[in-house]
Motif scaffolding. Structure first.
Motif, PDB file in Angstrom:
ATOM      1  N   LEU A  22       0.848  -1.193   0.000  1.00 53.32           N
ATOM      2  CA  LEU A  22       0.000   0.000   0.000  1.00 53.32           C
ATOM      3  C   LEU A  22       0.890   1.253   0.000  1.00 53.32           C
ATOM      4  N   PRO A  23       0.576   2.242  -0.827  1.00 52.94           N
ATOM      5  CA  PRO A  23       1.436   3.430  -0.902  1.00 52.94           C
ATOM      6  C   PRO A  23       1.305   4.318   0.339  1.00 52.94           C
ATOM      7  N   ALA A  24       2.388   5.036   0.656  1.00 53.78           N
ATOM      8  CA  ALA A  24       2.337   6.029   1.728  1.00 53.78           C
ATOM      9  C   ALA A  24       1.647   7.287   1.201  1.00 53.78           C
ATOM     10  N   THR A  25       0.928   7.991   2.077  1.00 53.76           N
ATOM     11  CA  THR A  25       0.256   9.231   1.664  1.00 53.76           C
ATOM     12  C   THR A  25       0.502  10.319   2.696  1.00 53.76           C
ATOM     13  N   LYS A  26       0.558  11.548   2.198  1.00 55.17           N
ATOM     14  CA  LYS A  26       0.674  12.702   3.099  1.00 55.17           C
ATOM     15  C   LYS A  26      -0.663  12.944   3.792  1.00 55.17           C
ATOM     16  N   THR A  27      -1.743  12.806   3.047  1.00 52.36           N
ATOM     17  CA  THR A  27      -3.089  12.928   3.625  1.00 52.36           C
ATOM     18  C   THR A  27      -3.335  11.711   4.507  1.00 52.36           C
ATOM     19  N   LYS A  28      -3.708  11.935   5.731  1.00 57.01           N
ATOM     20  CA  LYS A  28      -3.932  10.810   6.636  1.00 57.01           C
ATOM     21  C   LYS A  28      -5.227  10.090   6.263  1.00 57.01           C
ATOM     22  N   VAL A  29      -5.147   8.767   6.204  1.00 55.85           N
ATOM     23  CA  VAL A  29      -6.345   7.960   5.962  1.00 55.85           C
ATOM     24  C   VAL A  29      -6.637   7.187   7.244  1.00 55.85           C
ATOM     25  N   MET A  30      -7.787   7.483   7.823  1.00 55.23           N
ATOM     26  CA  MET A  30      -8.157   6.953   9.135  1.00 55.23           C
ATOM     27  C   MET A  30      -9.383   6.051   9.017  1.00 55.23           C
ATOM     28  N   LEU A  31      -9.811   5.492  10.140  1.00 48.09           N
ATOM     29  CA  LEU A  31     -10.939   4.564  10.137  1.00 48.09           C
ATOM     30  C   LEU A  31     -12.132   5.142  10.898  1.00 48.09           C
ATOM     31  N   ASN A  32     -13.334   4.838  10.411  1.00 50.98           N
ATOM     32  CA  ASN A  32     -14.555   5.051  11.174  1.00 50.98           C
ATOM     33  C   ASN A  32     -14.868   3.748  11.907  1.00 50.98           C
ATOM     34  N   LEU A  33     -14.874   3.765  13.240  1.00 49.46           N
ATOM     35  CA  LEU A  33     -15.163   2.568  14.026  1.00 49.46           C
ATOM     36  C   LEU A  33     -16.226   2.881  15.058  1.00 49.46           C
TER      37      LEU A  33
END
Length: 796
Positions: free
Chosen positions: A478-489
């Motif tokens: 999976l590529p690294a991103t500057k924009t944080k990708v988070m989870l809805n839990l």
């Protein structure tokens, strides 16, 4: 006499490198006594007979050729397994002890009694196969253990029965499956001073989550009395979960889950030919936790020390002496299932259509399986099992293994996560639901059902064949991103399933899910319990809060611990917890809630979110929410938690809410507390600059923002085509608030459904310069890739 030829060796003379001499169990006990006693870990004293002693017994009684011939006949199909096992065991039980071996066992037993300060000290006699507990195989439960053995003759008889148990049907079958040569596996016997756990409690402990492989928790099962009932799964134990990374801080108590099991019976000392027996537990024992918080934390610290010493996740058995209150580790072996799973790949199951729920219990594994029930009530009927069926039974023991591995799924009435059924199901890769309480009463052979272990810590059995989707997720590459990708839990019971996803935190943890599922009671009904008019609700609340003299504390404890499991899954990354955002009709549906909620024509736009928190109608309930957050951050230790206020209509309302929070010990900036606000009302966008002065960040709720921007009820079926989160007006709102937040130096993310439903929408958000995007776990990988792609395009 050389050490190699010694019939018996004291535990303190053994190290884990002595597996060939005394097997995994006994060498591990010696390892802990030698190396971990100085770190405060207590292990009962004892000694082990050697593999040499076993072969000496075999050869003195002329058993080697006879055993080999019987095994060969079975392997050739001339005789059945049961007949072969019985014949070999009879050979052992009729054998005589070599003089030197018997003298060594008796001499060491006398010394052990002398050390204990009593004659004929009671001992546990355990089997330890010399090939056991290797990384690819666990011999757990394959041989016998005999408890409360007292006296020299009884000890020699128990040791002889230990030797015979190397050839139980299940042990023969297991070795054959694993490819072990029956004539090359010896048996060592561990003779260990008994801990008076018959007067106290005992259980099993893992230094890893047994279902998900999450490596930051300790899982403890506990029951009253001797530990065999927990191991065999014949009792429903207490369950505790503790977060390891925070254990070193003695000011914290990171117990993130406590479940009181039914514990209907306990094993205690017997007498004569029956050294142990089961008796019913009292009502007080059933309602009480076996371990207090200090004991839970002490055992957990021991688990972390043992794991660090061995360098791998561990499976341990513990006991508490009822006379002295002392805790002991009585066994420790490497965990062999989760620690060997492929870490970068896991499967995700989503049920699309299902029948009504028929039963529920603890979920083992994470799969979904449909099939026909085969109900087997006792071990004598296991030959009636139909291959590929869903095995339904009261409980299992090692005799059941031959049919368990032919099942599609397993459902039991009794047992916890460390029961035999649970351990074997994991090792076989089968979904199981254990501890349902009533499966054998409600299912019948031939009935079509779906077993679901894909919905968190609770497992469910649904009527009929469900429709479900299976996805294979591979996080490698999976590529690294500057924009944080988070989870809805939302569901604490499912949070650990996603720990391997390289998420940047949790962008939305919904408090209301924990309240409606784990607490079920309106907070105001707990504050004003004595004045409730609804007697039925009052009785139900009394049952749920049993053990809590202070009813509101039930709410605080369960909310804090539920949120802690979500916070633990991504610790130390941030977790944004949204304070309760029920509508009045939803609050009224909680136990006792109807007495405290107004009836509204349009709850979606009514008394919800921030307006409740400072209102006399709910202010005391909000105070409990604040207490739970304080406990979560300050007592449990999850300082990675950020608080978020939903549906805040005006800047004036923001000031009121922040004032009430400060009164309840939650002040922005104190103890590094950050407070965010949901951006879901046009006023939040229009006055973003002013809101940014009061909050550390924004989270865009695209569902409500779309509804209020377009004037469309998102639940109105006739207007479904008009509800579009990608409408130009909605996009204008989103672009505008991202810009204003950036200028004000406030963080801004999105936790709405749009990026999960439309991964291409992520490109628009990246173009706007959003800080973070929070999505449902099953959308994470697609969105992460879209974000990386959008970031590359933006650079180009």
């Amino acid at each position: 006499m050389s050490r190699m030829a010694q019939p018996a060796i004291w535990f303190e003379e053994l190290r884990r490198s002595d597996v060939a001499k005394v097997g995994g169990k006994n060498s591990s006990l010696g390892e802990m006594i030698q190396t971990l006693s100085a770190k405060g870990i207590s292990v009962p004293a004892g000694f082990a007979t050697t593999a040499d002693a076993y072969w000496n017994y075999v050869d003195t009684n002329g058993l080697r050729q006879a055993i080999a011939a019987l095994v060969a006949d079975w392997q050739d199909g001339k005789v059945g397994l049961a007949e072969t096992g019985a014949a070999i065991r009879k050979l052992f039980l009729r054998g005589d002890w070599p003089k030197a071996t018997a003298e060594a066992i008796i001499a060491d037993y006398r010394t052990l009694s002398l050390r204990a300060g009593r004659s004929d000290v009671a001992v546990a006699v355990r089997s330890s196969a010399t090939a056991e507990d290797l990384p690819d195989a666990s011999f757990a439960g394959q041989q016998e253990t005999f408890l409360n053995i007292s006296g020299e003759k009884a000890l020699l008889d128990a040791c002889r029965r230990c030797y015979a148990s190397l050839f139980t049907d299940r042990a023969i079958s297991y070795r054959q499956t694993k490819g072990f040569d029956h004539m090359k596996v010896a048996l060592s016997i561990g003779v260990q001073q008994m801990v008076r756990s018959d007067l106290g409690g005992s259980g099993v402990m893992f230094s890893i989550d047994t279902e998900t492989g999450f490596d930051k928790v300790v899982l403890i099962n506990a029951a009253w009395g001797l530990g065999e009932n927990v191991v065999q799964g014949t009792v429903d134990p207490d369950e505790y979960q503790v977060f390891k990374p925070l254990l070193q801080d003695s000011s914290l108590s990171p117990i993130i889950a406590k479940t009181c099991g039914a514990k209907e019976k306990k094993m205690i000392y017997g007498s004569g030919s029956e050294p142990t027996r089961n008796v019913p537990t009292s009502k007080v024992e059933r309602a009480a936790f076996v371990l207090d918080d200090q004991a839970i934390l002490k055992l957990s610290r021991w688990a972390a020390i043992i794991e660090e010493h061995y360098g791998c996740p561990m499976d341990m058995e513990w006991a508490r002496d009822g006379e002295t209150g002392e805790l002991f580790i009585v066994q420790a072996r490497p965990e062999t299932v989760q620690s060997n799973r492929q870490t970068g790949v896991f499967k995700s199951y989503t049920i699309r259509k299902k029948g009504r729920k028929l039963a529920a219990g603890l979920s083992i594994g994470d799969a979904v399986v449909s099939g026909r029930v085969c109900l087997i009530e006792t071990a004598k009927d296991i030959d009636q099992f139909v291959d590929g069926s869903v095995l339904v039974t009261a409980t299992t023991d090692p005799d059941w293994v031959p049919i368990m591995k032919r099942a599609a799924a397993i459902v039991t009435d009794h047992g916890g996560r460390t029961s035999h059924a649970a351990i074997v199901s994991r090792e076989l890769g089968l979904p199981a639901v254990v501890g349902t309480g009533n499966a054998t009463s409600i299912f019948h052979t031939g009935q079509e059902v779906t077993v679901s272990c894909a919905e968190g810590e609770d497992g469910f059995i649904y009527e009929g064949i469900a429709e479900y989707e299976e996805k294979t997720l591979d996080v490698a590459g999976l590529p690294a991103t500057k924009t944080k990708v988070m989870l809805n839990l939302a569901n604490p019971g499912a949070a650990f399933r996603w720990w391997r996803l390289p998420a940047d935190g949790v962008g939305l943890a919904r408090m209301e899910f924990v309240i409606s599922n784990a607490i079920r009671i309106h907070p105001m009904a707990l504050v004003h319990y004595d004045h409730l008019k609804d007697e039925a609700a009052k009785n139900e609340i009394a049952a749920l809060t049993k053990g809590y003299d202070d009813k509101p504390e039930y709410f605080v404890d369960n909310l804090a611990r539920g949120l802690a499991r979500i916070a633990a899954a991504v610790h130390p990354k941030p977790v944004i917890v949204r304070m309760s955002d029920f509508k009045t009709n939803e609050y009224a549906g909680l136990l006792g809630g109807a007495e405290f909620e107004p009836k509204e024509e349009n709850p979606m736009l009514g008394f919800r979110g921030a307006s409740r928190y400072y209102s006399p109608r709910y202010r005391e309930g909000f105070a409990l929410e604040c207490r739970a957050i304080r406990k979560l951050r300050n007592e449990l230790g999850f300082r990675n938690v950020i608080v978020m206020i939903p549906f805040c209509r005006s800047v004036g309302e923001a000031e009121k809410v922040l004032s009430v929070m400060a009164e309840n010990g939650l002040s922005r900036g104190v103890d590094d507390l950050q407070i965010y606000v949901m951006c879901e009302i046009p006023s939040n966008v229009i006055l973003a600059k002013e809101f940014a002065r009061h909050f550390d960040g924004f989270s865009i709720g695209s569902n409500d923002l779309t509804q209020l921007t377009l004037g469309v009820d998102r639940d109105a079926g006739d207007l479904a085509d008009l509800f579009d989160e990608q409408d130009p007006a909605v996009k204008w709102m989103i672009r505008s608030v991202i810009s204003e937040a950036g200028k004000a130096g406030a963080k801004i993310g999105i936790c709405g459904q749009a990026p999960s439903d439309y991964p291409d929408f992520a490109g628009f958000l990246v173009e706007c310069g959003i800080d973070s995007i929070s999505v449902s776990p099953d959308s994470f990988m697609a969105v992460k890739r879209k974000v990386a792609e959008a970031e590359r395009d933006r650079k180009a």
